[in-house]
Scaffold this motif. Sequence first.
Motif, PDB file in Angstrom:
ATOM      1  N   PRO A  69       1.754  13.958  11.724  1.00 11.31           N
ATOM      2  CA  PRO A  69       1.217  13.734  10.367  1.00 11.31           C
ATOM      3  C   PRO A  69      -0.244  13.305  10.419  1.00 11.31           C
ATOM      4  O   PRO A  69      -0.663  12.592  11.336  1.00 11.31           O
ATOM      5  N   TYR A 122       0.593  11.443   3.751  1.00 16.98           N
ATOM      6  CA  TYR A 122       0.280  12.191   4.961  1.00 16.98           C
ATOM      7  C   TYR A 122       0.649  13.654   4.747  1.00 16.98           C
ATOM      8  O   TYR A 122       1.566  13.979   3.988  1.00 16.98           O
ATOM      9  N   LYS A 125       4.005  -1.884   9.693  1.00 16.98           N
ATOM     10  CA  LYS A 125       5.158  -0.993   9.635  1.00 16.98           C
ATOM     11  C   LYS A 125       5.202  -0.272   8.299  1.00 16.98           C
ATOM     12  O   LYS A 125       4.954  -0.846   7.250  1.00 16.98           O
ATOM     13  N   LEU A 126       5.532   1.013   8.373  1.00 14.35           N
ATOM     14  CA  LEU A 126       5.603   1.849   7.186  1.00 14.35           C
ATOM     15  C   LEU A 126       7.022   2.340   6.965  1.00 14.35           C
ATOM     16  O   LEU A 126       7.756   2.602   7.920  1.00 14.35           O
ATOM     17  N   GLN A 134       0.654   5.306   1.277  1.00 17.28           N
ATOM     18  CA  GLN A 134      -0.147   6.311   1.959  1.00 17.28           C
ATOM     19  C   GLN A 134       0.521   7.674   1.833  1.00 17.28           C
ATOM     20  O   GLN A 134       1.744   7.777   1.758  1.00 17.28           O
ATOM     21  N   SER A 141       0.857  -1.182   0.000  1.00 18.75           N
ATOM     22  CA  SER A 141       0.000   0.000   0.000  1.00 18.75           C
ATOM     23  C   SER A 141       0.895   1.235   0.000  1.00 18.75           C
ATOM     24  O   SER A 141       2.082   1.155   0.349  1.00 18.75           O
ATOM     25  N   LEU A 195       4.257  13.758   3.188  1.00 20.52           N
ATOM     26  CA  LEU A 195       5.036  12.537   3.374  1.00 20.52           C
ATOM     27  C   LEU A 195       4.354  11.369   2.679  1.00 20.52           C
ATOM     28  O   LEU A 195       3.150  11.170   2.836  1.00 20.52           O
ATOM     29  N   PHE A 247       8.836   5.556   5.424  1.00 21.26           N
ATOM     30  CA  PHE A 247       8.513   6.922   5.048  1.00 21.26           C
ATOM     31  C   PHE A 247       9.562   7.510   4.116  1.00 21.26           C
ATOM     32  O   PHE A 247      10.763   7.249   4.251  1.00 21.26           O
ATOM     33  N   GLY A 248       9.076   8.316   3.170  1.00 19.71           N
ATOM     34  CA  GLY A 248       9.981   9.155   2.402  1.00 19.71           C
ATOM     35  C   GLY A 248      10.434  10.313   3.272  1.00 19.71           C
ATOM     36  O   GLY A 248       9.921  10.523   4.376  1.00 19.71           O
ATOM     37  N   GLN A 249      11.410  11.089   2.765  1.00 20.32           N
ATOM     38  CA  GLN A 249      11.973  12.169   3.581  1.00 20.32           C
ATOM     39  C   GLN A 249      11.105  13.412   3.590  1.00 20.32           C
ATOM     40  O   GLN A 249      11.351  14.339   4.366  1.00 20.32           O
TER      41      GLN A 249
END
Lengths: 115, 116
Positions: B43, B35, B103-104, B33, B31, B88, B106-108
């Motif tokens: 977020p 934010y 658990k995700l 997402q 998936s 994000l 995240f991009g910066q």
Amino acid sequence: NAGVTQTPKFRILKIGQSMTLQCTQDMNHNYMYWYRQDPGMGLKLIYYSVGAGITDKGEVPNGYNVSRSTTEDFPLRLELAAPSQTSVYFCASSYSASGRAYEQYFGPGTRLTVT
Amino acid sequence: TQLLEQSPQFLSIQEGENLTVYCNSSSVFSSLQWYRQEPGEGPVLLVTVVTGGEVKKLKRLTFQFGDARKDSSLHITAAQPGDTGLYLCAGGGVNAGGTSYGKLTFGQGTILTVHP
């Protein structure tokens, strides 16, 4: 329904001190997470929990400890604080929306400075 | 280790302009997402996409998940000052029998500033 709450909102620690960041959720979510957010670095997972009594390390667990005695609470413990732990800490909780997607709900964060 | 690269890192535009933020990876995600985070706050989830090629619209925001589930984009039409914030993207692990535990990765983040 308060969602995810975190205390304190701000804290200044001296090197070597310890503290506990509190996190509580009232949505009856099984999964809870602790992240740290540094400028330009996104969110890094510190620890997570899949239910009361079950915790596991994330990407950056060194210098931290957690416990999960109830579904609602997931405190993060910092032992022997170091300047590298200066950051903004976020707690989050989630549930499985569709079996593949876990939508996370975040608290307002704790801004920690270690000097 | 799964990585998500977001671009651009900073975006400063005038009200009314259109913009696109990209989120790319060499890994497959179950998936994706998006934010939005405002200063001093946590977020807040905007959207979740789970199917390759999926497109979702939220008012002036359009989200797309790549066919191979390795990338995503966020397009904002006629940006407004209220759109200002940190965006994000976050990828969910490939869920093999429910073991990802939500658990995700995240991009910066992309810091968007929309000037009146």
